[in-house]
Write an enzyme that holds these catalytic residues in place. Structure first.
Site, PDB file in Angstrom:
ATOM      1  N   ILE A 188      -0.628  -1.967  -6.004  1.00 34.18           N
ATOM      2  CA  ILE A 188      -1.561  -2.783  -6.785  1.00 34.18           C
ATOM      3  C   ILE A 188      -1.754  -2.144  -8.163  1.00 34.18           C
ATOM      4  O   ILE A 188      -1.502  -0.948  -8.339  1.00 34.18           O
ATOM      5  CB  ILE A 188      -2.941  -2.936  -6.095  1.00 34.18           C
ATOM      6  CG1 ILE A 188      -3.537  -1.577  -5.747  1.00 34.18           C
ATOM      7  CG2 ILE A 188      -2.851  -3.828  -4.877  1.00 34.18           C
ATOM      8  CD1 ILE A 188      -4.988  -1.641  -5.310  1.00 34.18           C
TER       9      ILE A 188
ATOM     10  N   GLY B  91       0.838  -1.201   0.000  1.00 40.33           N
ATOM     11  CA  GLY B  91       0.000   0.000   0.000  1.00 40.33           C
ATOM     12  C   GLY B  91       0.869   1.245   0.000  1.00 40.33           C
ATOM     13  O   GLY B  91       0.535   2.262   0.600  1.00 40.33           O
TER      14      GLY B  91
ATOM     15  N   GLY C 273      -0.557   4.885  -0.952  1.00 37.86           N
ATOM     16  CA  GLY C 273      -1.698   5.446  -0.213  1.00 37.86           C
ATOM     17  C   GLY C 273      -1.271   6.621   0.660  1.00 37.86           C
ATOM     18  O   GLY C 273      -0.112   7.042   0.638  1.00 37.86           O
ATOM     19  N   GLN C 274      -2.244   7.162   1.461  1.00 34.35           N
ATOM     20  CA  GLN C 274      -1.947   8.360   2.257  1.00 34.35           C
ATOM     21  C   GLN C 274      -0.783   8.113   3.216  1.00 34.35           C
ATOM     22  O   GLN C 274       0.155   8.913   3.287  1.00 34.35           O
ATOM     23  CB  GLN C 274      -3.181   8.772   3.081  1.00 34.35           C
ATOM     24  CG  GLN C 274      -2.960  10.066   3.862  1.00 34.35           C
ATOM     25  CD  GLN C 274      -3.910  10.271   5.032  1.00 34.35           C
ATOM     26  OE1 GLN C 274      -4.589   9.343   5.479  1.00 34.35           O
ATOM     27  NE2 GLN C 274      -3.934  11.475   5.556  1.00 34.35           N
TER      28      GLN C 274
ATOM     29  N   TYR D 178     -15.327  -1.538   8.936  1.00 31.82           N
ATOM     30  CA  TYR D 178     -13.948  -1.068   9.134  1.00 31.82           C
ATOM     31  C   TYR D 178     -13.480  -1.412  10.546  1.00 31.82           C
ATOM     32  O   TYR D 178     -12.404  -1.976  10.746  1.00 31.82           O
ATOM     33  CB  TYR D 178     -13.883   0.439   8.910  1.00 31.82           C
ATOM     34  CG  TYR D 178     -12.526   1.058   9.085  1.00 31.82           C
ATOM     35  CD1 TYR D 178     -12.228   1.846  10.192  1.00 31.82           C
ATOM     36  CD2 TYR D 178     -11.530   0.863   8.139  1.00 31.82           C
ATOM     37  CE1 TYR D 178     -10.987   2.421  10.353  1.00 31.82           C
ATOM     38  CE2 TYR D 178     -10.278   1.437   8.291  1.00 31.82           C
ATOM     39  CZ  TYR D 178     -10.020   2.216   9.401  1.00 31.82           C
ATOM     40  OH  TYR D 178      -8.773   2.785   9.559  1.00 31.82           O
TER      41      TYR D 178
HETATM   42  C1  VAH Z   1     -10.881   6.842   8.537  1.00 28.61           C
HETATM   43  N1  VAH Z   1      -8.769   8.059   8.340  1.00 28.61           N
HETATM   44  O1  VAH Z   1     -11.409   7.908   8.766  1.00 28.61           O
HETATM   45  C2  VAH Z   1      -9.354   6.746   8.660  1.00 28.61           C
HETATM   46  C3  VAH Z   1      -8.943   6.390  10.055  1.00 28.61           C
HETATM   47  C4  VAH Z   1      -9.220   6.824  12.496  1.00 28.61           C
HETATM   48  C5  VAH Z   1      -9.615   7.203  11.127  1.00 28.61           C
HETATM   49  O2  VAH Z   1      -9.086   5.055  10.315  1.00 28.61           O
HETATM   50  O3  VAH Z   1     -11.503   5.856   8.199  1.00 28.61           O
END
Ligand code: VAH
Length: 318
Positions: free
Chosen positions: A35, A8, A11-12, A143
């Site tokens: 990727i 990754g 990514g950021q 998440y």
């Molecule tokens: C999000 N920037 O907002 C991510 C992070 C704690 C926040 O996991 O999903």
């Protein structure tokens, strides 16, 4: 000598982590994993090796690990909280099926593994103020479910197979290099871009909604410092709370206005982002990280704002 693979890497976090690791360990010793469709460009591509690394393809990852004699993997492959809600199966596939592949490869090749967790691993019934290191984790987002599982699966591999897995619970991370990709805390990055461009900012998070946030240099230092820490001093291994600042939209807006007095913000609350944000801590207790591996942030809201506005002005107004 360390040979590191960053999965990754475009990514950021990954884009800046790869640069920082190359600075510390040498360009040739840090492989930028990517990727298809998110290949490294510019200095990320020119300054060191890169390789296609799809975490859902174990053979691909294993070949890269063997070819580059990798001993440390930073696994940043994940969908962020808002995007994940729209694609829950993909979020699990990348976040957990992918993690399983990484942990198996790490077990077979004796690699250490860093796979970040997040404040998103906490849920509505977690204590919100000074959230403890060891507490209730019943997140209501895919998440969060994937991040709690990340912590537990990484601990399992550490206990059962002796794989050196370590991680932190990242707050919302703010940076001026690579924009974030679909998170609840993205507003805290977007507000700076609006301020520098002289545009009114439309805030999707309600006034008074506190969340833990962190400037990218502190986040990078936390990851690297934890991976370099003396394992014998670690009581915890995965999911260390780390904190540096906690604010609501009004506070960051007022901090920016100290430098940009004409800056304007209005609210247009996004119900999904707001519901996720309200389920996360207001502030975390990071005493375990400070005690076990010397965690100490360098930036607060004031110093971050000065640095963000300076760099974004150079980036956007040149
Ligand atoms: C999000 N920037 O907002 C991510 C992070 C704690 C926040 O996991 O999903």
């Amino acid at each position: 000598m360390k040979n590191i693979l960053v999965i990754g890497s475009t990514g950021q976090i990954g884009s800046e982590l790869t640069r920082e690791l190359r600075k510390r360990y040498g360009n040739e010793n840090v492989v930028a994993g990517y990727i298809k469709g998110a290949e490294p460009t510019g200095e990320l591509k020119e300054n060191g090796p890169s390789a296609e690394c799809d975490v859902t393809n174990p053979e691909m990852i294993s070949n890269v690990v063997k070819k580059h004699n990798i001993d440390t993997i930073y696994n940043l492959a994940a969908l962020l909280s808002v995007v994940a809600e729209a694609k829950p199966r993909l979020a699990w596939k990348i976040g957990i099926d992918g993690l399983w592949n990484i942990l198996e490869i790490a077990r077979e090749n004796k690699c250490a593994v860093f796979t970040p967790s997040s404040i998103g691993s906490f849920g509505p019934n977690t204590p919100h103020l000074q959230t403890p290191q060891d507490t209730v984790q019943r997140p209501g987002t895919i998440y969060g479910v994937s991040k709690v599982t990340t912590e537990l699966l990484s601990d399992y591999y550490q206990k059962k197979y002796g794989v050196d897995t370590r991680s932190v619970r990242f707050p919302g991370i703010i940076s001026y290099v690579t924009p974030p990709g679909g998170g609840t805390t993205d507003y805290a990055v977007d507000i700076y871009y609006s301020a520098v461009k002289g545009e009114q900012f439309v805030c999707p998070i309600q006034k008074g909604t506190m969340m833990d946030m962190m400037y990218m240099p502190d986040a990078l230092n936390a990851a690297i410092q934890l991976m370099e820490a003396d394992a014998s001093k670690l009581i915890h291994h995965n999911g260390f709370n780390i904190a540096s600042m906690s604010f609501d939209p009004e506070e960051i807006y007022n901090e920016i206005k100290k430098s940009k007095p004409d800056f304007k913000m209005v609210y247009d609350v996004d119900p999904l982002k707001q519901s996720i944000a309200e389920s996360w801590p207001d502030s975390m207790d990071d005493s375990c990280a400070r005690a076990e591996w010397g965690w100490k942030p360098q930036f607060d809201l004031q110093s971050m704002t000065i640095d963000m506005l300076k760099h974004l002005s150079e980036k956007l107004l040149k």
